[in-house]
Design an enzyme around this catalytic site. Structure first.
Site, PDB file in Angstrom:
ATOM      1  N   LYS A  39       5.370  13.436   5.358  1.00  0.00           N
ATOM      2  CA  LYS A  39       4.862  14.748   5.777  1.00  0.00           C
ATOM      3  C   LYS A  39       5.230  15.815   4.735  1.00  0.00           C
ATOM      4  O   LYS A  39       4.403  16.660   4.362  1.00  0.00           O
ATOM      5  CB  LYS A  39       5.471  15.117   7.132  1.00  0.00           C
ATOM      6  CG  LYS A  39       4.810  16.304   7.778  1.00  0.00           C
ATOM      7  CD  LYS A  39       5.577  16.788   8.986  1.00  0.00           C
ATOM      8  CE  LYS A  39       5.292  15.993  10.224  1.00  0.00           C
ATOM      9  NZ  LYS A  39       6.026  16.533  11.395  1.00  0.00           N
ATOM     10  N   THR A 121      11.125  24.799  22.814  1.00  0.00           N
ATOM     11  CA  THR A 121      11.271  25.124  24.240  1.00  0.00           C
ATOM     12  C   THR A 121      12.364  24.244  24.832  1.00  0.00           C
ATOM     13  O   THR A 121      12.295  23.021  24.749  1.00  0.00           O
ATOM     14  CB  THR A 121       9.940  24.877  24.971  1.00  0.00           C
ATOM     15  OG1 THR A 121       8.946  25.686  24.336  1.00  0.00           O
ATOM     16  CG2 THR A 121      10.040  25.259  26.439  1.00  0.00           C
ATOM     17  N   GLU A 144       8.686  30.796  21.349  1.00  0.00           N
ATOM     18  CA  GLU A 144       7.359  31.084  20.792  1.00  0.00           C
ATOM     19  C   GLU A 144       6.327  31.108  21.908  1.00  0.00           C
ATOM     20  O   GLU A 144       6.455  30.386  22.894  1.00  0.00           O
ATOM     21  CB  GLU A 144       7.005  30.080  19.696  1.00  0.00           C
ATOM     22  CG  GLU A 144       6.995  28.619  20.104  1.00  0.00           C
ATOM     23  CD  GLU A 144       5.693  28.145  20.666  1.00  0.00           C
ATOM     24  OE1 GLU A 144       4.708  28.892  20.572  1.00  0.00           O
ATOM     25  OE2 GLU A 144       5.659  27.040  21.241  1.00  0.00           O
ATOM     26  N   GLU A 148      -2.165  26.864  20.651  1.00  0.00           N
ATOM     27  CA  GLU A 148      -2.832  26.057  19.633  1.00  0.00           C
ATOM     28  C   GLU A 148      -4.275  26.534  19.511  1.00  0.00           C
ATOM     29  O   GLU A 148      -4.907  26.898  20.504  1.00  0.00           O
ATOM     30  CB  GLU A 148      -2.791  24.578  20.022  1.00  0.00           C
ATOM     31  CG  GLU A 148      -1.383  24.056  20.005  1.00  0.00           C
ATOM     32  CD  GLU A 148      -1.290  22.539  20.063  1.00  0.00           C
ATOM     33  OE1 GLU A 148      -2.270  21.853  19.747  1.00  0.00           O
ATOM     34  OE2 GLU A 148      -0.211  22.057  20.423  1.00  0.00           O
ATOM     35  N   LYS A 199      10.481  31.998  28.563  1.00  0.00           N
ATOM     36  CA  LYS A 199       9.528  31.016  28.019  1.00  0.00           C
ATOM     37  C   LYS A 199       9.028  30.052  29.101  1.00  0.00           C
ATOM     38  O   LYS A 199       7.826  29.859  29.292  1.00  0.00           O
ATOM     39  CB  LYS A 199      10.211  30.246  26.884  1.00  0.00           C
ATOM     40  CG  LYS A 199       9.488  29.022  26.420  1.00  0.00           C
ATOM     41  CD  LYS A 199       8.200  29.366  25.721  1.00  0.00           C
ATOM     42  CE  LYS A 199       7.375  28.120  25.503  1.00  0.00           C
ATOM     43  NZ  LYS A 199       6.254  28.341  24.638  1.00  0.00           N
ATOM     44  N   ASN A 203       5.054  29.916  30.879  1.00  0.00           N
ATOM     45  CA  ASN A 203       4.160  28.754  30.912  1.00  0.00           C
ATOM     46  C   ASN A 203       3.915  28.295  32.350  1.00  0.00           C
ATOM     47  O   ASN A 203       2.790  27.936  32.708  1.00  0.00           O
ATOM     48  CB  ASN A 203       4.743  27.605  30.072  1.00  0.00           C
ATOM     49  CG  ASN A 203       4.346  27.738  28.607  1.00  0.00           C
ATOM     50  OD1 ASN A 203       3.673  28.686  28.228  1.00  0.00           O
ATOM     51  ND2 ASN A 203       4.766  26.796  27.789  1.00  0.00           N
ATOM     52  N   ALA A 247     -11.663  27.596  35.992  1.00  0.00           N
ATOM     53  CA  ALA A 247     -11.492  26.357  36.756  1.00  0.00           C
ATOM     54  C   ALA A 247     -11.972  25.166  35.926  1.00  0.00           C
ATOM     55  O   ALA A 247     -12.831  25.311  35.062  1.00  0.00           O
ATOM     56  CB  ALA A 247     -12.293  26.439  38.050  1.00  0.00           C
ATOM     57  N   CYS A 255       2.460  21.370  26.144  1.00  0.00           N
ATOM     58  CA  CYS A 255       3.372  22.379  26.691  1.00  0.00           C
ATOM     59  C   CYS A 255       3.346  22.472  28.209  1.00  0.00           C
ATOM     60  O   CYS A 255       4.375  22.287  28.855  1.00  0.00           O
ATOM     61  CB  CYS A 255       3.044  23.740  26.087  1.00  0.00           C
ATOM     62  SG  CYS A 255       3.090  23.705  24.290  1.00  0.00           S
ATOM     63  N   ARG A 322      -2.078  15.330  22.785  1.00  0.00           N
ATOM     64  CA  ARG A 322      -0.915  15.067  23.638  1.00  0.00           C
ATOM     65  C   ARG A 322      -1.209  15.521  25.069  1.00  0.00           C
ATOM     66  O   ARG A 322      -1.650  16.645  25.271  1.00  0.00           O
ATOM     67  CB  ARG A 322       0.334  15.783  23.094  1.00  0.00           C
ATOM     68  CG  ARG A 322       0.895  15.102  21.851  1.00  0.00           C
ATOM     69  CD  ARG A 322       2.036  15.878  21.269  1.00  0.00           C
ATOM     70  NE  ARG A 322       1.611  17.136  20.678  1.00  0.00           N
ATOM     71  CZ  ARG A 322       2.443  18.051  20.188  1.00  0.00           C
ATOM     72  NH1 ARG A 322       3.740  17.847  20.248  1.00  0.00           N
ATOM     73  NH2 ARG A 322       1.979  19.164  19.659  1.00  0.00           N
TER      74      ARG A 322
HETATM   75  C1  UGA Z   1       0.408  27.234  25.955  1.00  0.00           C
HETATM   76  C2  UGA Z   1       0.624  28.733  26.229  1.00  0.00           C
HETATM   77  O1  UGA Z   1      -0.633  29.361  26.517  1.00  0.00           O
HETATM   78  C3  UGA Z   1       1.291  29.413  25.033  1.00  0.00           C
HETATM   79  O2  UGA Z   1       1.559  30.776  25.339  1.00  0.00           O
HETATM   80  C4  UGA Z   1       2.595  28.690  24.727  1.00  0.00           C
HETATM   81  O3  UGA Z   1       3.244  29.235  23.582  1.00  0.00           O
HETATM   82  C5  UGA Z   1       2.308  27.232  24.458  1.00  0.00           C
HETATM   83  O4  UGA Z   1       1.673  26.652  25.607  1.00  0.00           O
HETATM   84  C6  UGA Z   1       3.609  26.542  24.161  1.00  0.00           C
HETATM   85  O5  UGA Z   1       4.476  26.482  25.059  1.00  0.00           O
HETATM   86  O6  UGA Z   1       3.839  26.119  23.014  1.00  0.00           O
HETATM   87  P1  UGA Z   1      -1.398  25.810  24.584  1.00  0.00           P
HETATM   88  O7  UGA Z   1      -0.728  24.600  25.187  1.00  0.00           O
HETATM   89  O8  UGA Z   1      -1.684  25.824  23.127  1.00  0.00           O
HETATM   90  O9  UGA Z   1      -0.513  27.137  24.882  1.00  0.00           O
HETATM   91  O10 UGA Z   1      -2.803  25.961  25.320  1.00  0.00           O
HETATM   92  P2  UGA Z   1      -3.466  26.914  26.413  1.00  0.00           P
HETATM   93  O11 UGA Z   1      -4.554  27.677  25.781  1.00  0.00           O
HETATM   94  O12 UGA Z   1      -2.474  27.652  27.189  1.00  0.00           O
HETATM   95  O13 UGA Z   1      -4.166  25.825  27.361  1.00  0.00           O
HETATM   96  C7  UGA Z   1      -3.385  24.865  28.075  1.00  0.00           C
HETATM   97  C8  UGA Z   1      -4.278  24.036  28.974  1.00  0.00           C
HETATM   98  O14 UGA Z   1      -4.747  24.809  30.067  1.00  0.00           O
HETATM   99  C9  UGA Z   1      -5.518  23.471  28.298  1.00  0.00           C
HETATM  100  O15 UGA Z   1      -5.692  22.127  28.721  1.00  0.00           O
HETATM  101  C10 UGA Z   1      -6.645  24.350  28.804  1.00  0.00           C
HETATM  102  O16 UGA Z   1      -7.871  23.685  28.835  1.00  0.00           O
HETATM  103  C11 UGA Z   1      -6.147  24.660  30.210  1.00  0.00           C
HETATM  104  N1  UGA Z   1      -6.699  25.907  30.762  1.00  0.00           N
HETATM  105  C12 UGA Z   1      -6.416  27.099  30.176  1.00  0.00           C
HETATM  106  C13 UGA Z   1      -7.490  25.857  31.909  1.00  0.00           C
HETATM  107  O17 UGA Z   1      -7.750  24.778  32.491  1.00  0.00           O
HETATM  108  N2  UGA Z   1      -7.967  27.034  32.437  1.00  0.00           N
HETATM  109  C14 UGA Z   1      -7.692  28.243  31.867  1.00  0.00           C
HETATM  110  O18 UGA Z   1      -8.157  29.266  32.407  1.00  0.00           O
HETATM  111  C15 UGA Z   1      -6.903  28.271  30.702  1.00  0.00           C
END
Ligand code: UGA
Length: 425
Positions: A39, A121, A144, A148, A199, A203, A247, A255, A322
């Site tokens: 890497k 985390t 953080e 993503e 944090k 989440n 939904a 996460c 993941r």
């Molecule tokens: C999430 C948090 O949003 C970040 O703030 C946090 O920093 C991060 O985890 C972490 O702990 O590192 P992430 O996992 O990148 O970020 O993705 P999200 O955009 O939050 O989506 C998570 C999941 O929820 C996805 O599968 C998405 O499809 C789903 N989702 C999201 C829904 O089903 N409905 C929604 O309205 C929003």
């Protein structure tokens, strides 16, 4: 000390690389260490091993300030603030696995010239136990909140910067705060345990919002309401807000599933039964079963049925698979005797390692060829652009669409003769 404090980053995964590149962009020399030599080699060549919009440009533009290494001494000699960005995957019991953090502690030693700045985390209480173990090393919690797919933008325009430190690391905490000054963000300066909880609670709350709207969707389906309309009407209330009310087939990723489980477990370890989070997890699980139920409603038994899954990444704009819902669904469908074929615009390679060659297709149309049904799992824009009325319909054995994200044009599909099942509408 130089005007801009040099930064150490330990663990150059997704969080570590975004952190390294963004601090370099802000003008800091960054010494980033990973234990995987391949890497580090790739990064030294200026290549970025993950899909994250804007990141390759940032790494390229700041290559002079980014020093990738496998050697922890190089980091310790050049920097004092050591951003710990290793991952903390779930253990079988749902607790966070802290073995990588243990390894970092072993490698950095106990010098009071250095502080560990925790970006990974971790369970609430981790900072306290690290201080007990390495009482010389400074300790600052700096969780953080990057998503993503928009991590670079989120880093540069944070909703807040949380810096948690106890009294004996106050000076290090001020130095961490100073790093974020150019971003002009709201600062939450607090103690370590509260920062750790901010944090996990953030989440868990977002996941709760998703499971809540998914339950509203399920009830709406039976009562004749449309969850998209309901979410729009709810989201206009500032106290509720429009975000995370989409939904669908449920949340996935590296996460939410892990952190919600970890917080529930953490509470359980103290003897507190976190009822709400138990339900949040259960609802997320049920959304997948419900999706399969929708296929069974139209097809009966799934034995021998060919099901196309569109999208493997846990959400668009990332190649991260993941805890992706698609993989859970693929496993369950196979358990029901179905033949699963999947396609993703960029995450196919990562899925190949898990699902095997036979199930991965080179295009959406190839996945749809001869399919008895298609489930849209990830809302990649290109899936909306498919020629549903023409090429897609002609290829499928049965024109059945389960739109797991309410993403496709429902009316157009129905007009074209598809049986369309959305979520909560
Ligand atoms: C999430 C948090 O949003 C970040 O703030 C946090 O920093 C991060 O985890 C972490 O702990 O590192 P992430 O996992 O990148 O970020 O993705 P999200 O955009 O939050 O989506 C998570 C999941 O929820 C996805 O599968 C998405 O499809 C789903 N989702 C999201 C829904 O089903 N409905 C929604 O309205 C929003």
């Amino acid at each position: 000390m130089p005007e801009k404090e040099p930064i150490g980053v330990i663990g150059v995964g997704w969080v570590g690389l975004v952190t390294a590149a963004c601090f370099a962009e802000l003008g800091h020399e960054v010494y980033a260490r990973d234990i995987v030599p391949e890497k580090v080699e790739v990064l030294r060549r200026g290549e970025v091993p993950i899909h994250e919009p804007g990141l390759p440009d940032l790494v390229r533009a700041n290559s002079q300030r980014l020093h990738f290494t496998t050697d922890i001494d190089e980091v310790l000699q050049n920097t004092q603030l050591l951003f710990c960005c290793v991952d903390t995957p779930p253990t079988y019991s749902g607790d966070a696995d802290l073995s990588r953090i243990e390894a970092v502690l072993d490698s950095v030693g106990n010098s009071d010239d250095h502080a560990l700045v925790m970006k990974s985390t971790v369970p609430v209480g981790t900072g306290r136990s690290i201080r007990r173990r390495s009482d010389g090393l400074g300790y600052v919690s700096n969780p953080e909140f990057l998503q993503e797919g928009s991590a670079v933008r989120d880093f540069m325009h944070p909703t807040r910067v949380v810096v948690g430190a106890d009294d004996d690391s106050g000076e290090f905490a001020e130095r961490v705060e100073a790093l974020y000054e150019p971003l002009d963000a709201e600062l939450v300066r607090t103690d370590v345990a509260s920062a750790e909880m901010i944090k996990l609670a953030s989440n868990a709350f977002l996941a709760t919002k998703i499971s809540f709207i998914n339950e509203i969707a399920n009830v709406s389906e039976d009562l004749g309401a449309d969850v998209e309309e309901v979410a729009r009407g709810m989201g206009l209330d500032e106290r509720i807000g429009p975000k995370f009310l989409q939904a669908g087939v449920g949340y996935g990723g590296s996460c939410f599933p892990k952190d919600v489980q970890a917080l529930k477990q953490l509470a359980g370890n103290t003897g507190y039964h976190f009822q709400l989070l138990t339900a949040v997890i259960e609802v997320n699980e049920l959304q997948k079963r419900r999706t399969i139920g929708k296929l069974q409603k139209h097809l009966g038994s799934l034995v021998g049925r060919q099901i196309a899954l569109l999208g493997v990444a846990f959400k668009p704009n990332t190649d991260d698979v993941r805890e992706a819902t698609s993989l859970v669904l693929a496993g369950r469908l196979q358990g029901e005797g179905a033949q699963v074929r999947v396609y993703d615009p960029i995450a196919s390679e990562r899925a190949r390692e898990i699902l095997g060659d036979a199930r991965i297709c080179d295009s959406a149309l190839a996945a749809l060829d001869g399919a008895d049904a298609v489930v849209l799992v990830t809302e990649w824009p290109e899936f909306r652009e498919l020629d549903w009325e023409g090429g897609v319909k002609a290829r499928m054995r049965t024109p059945l669409v389960v739109d797991g994200r309410n993403f496709l044009d429902r009316e157009a599909l129905r007009d074209a003769g598809f049986t369309y099942e959305g979520v909560g509408r």
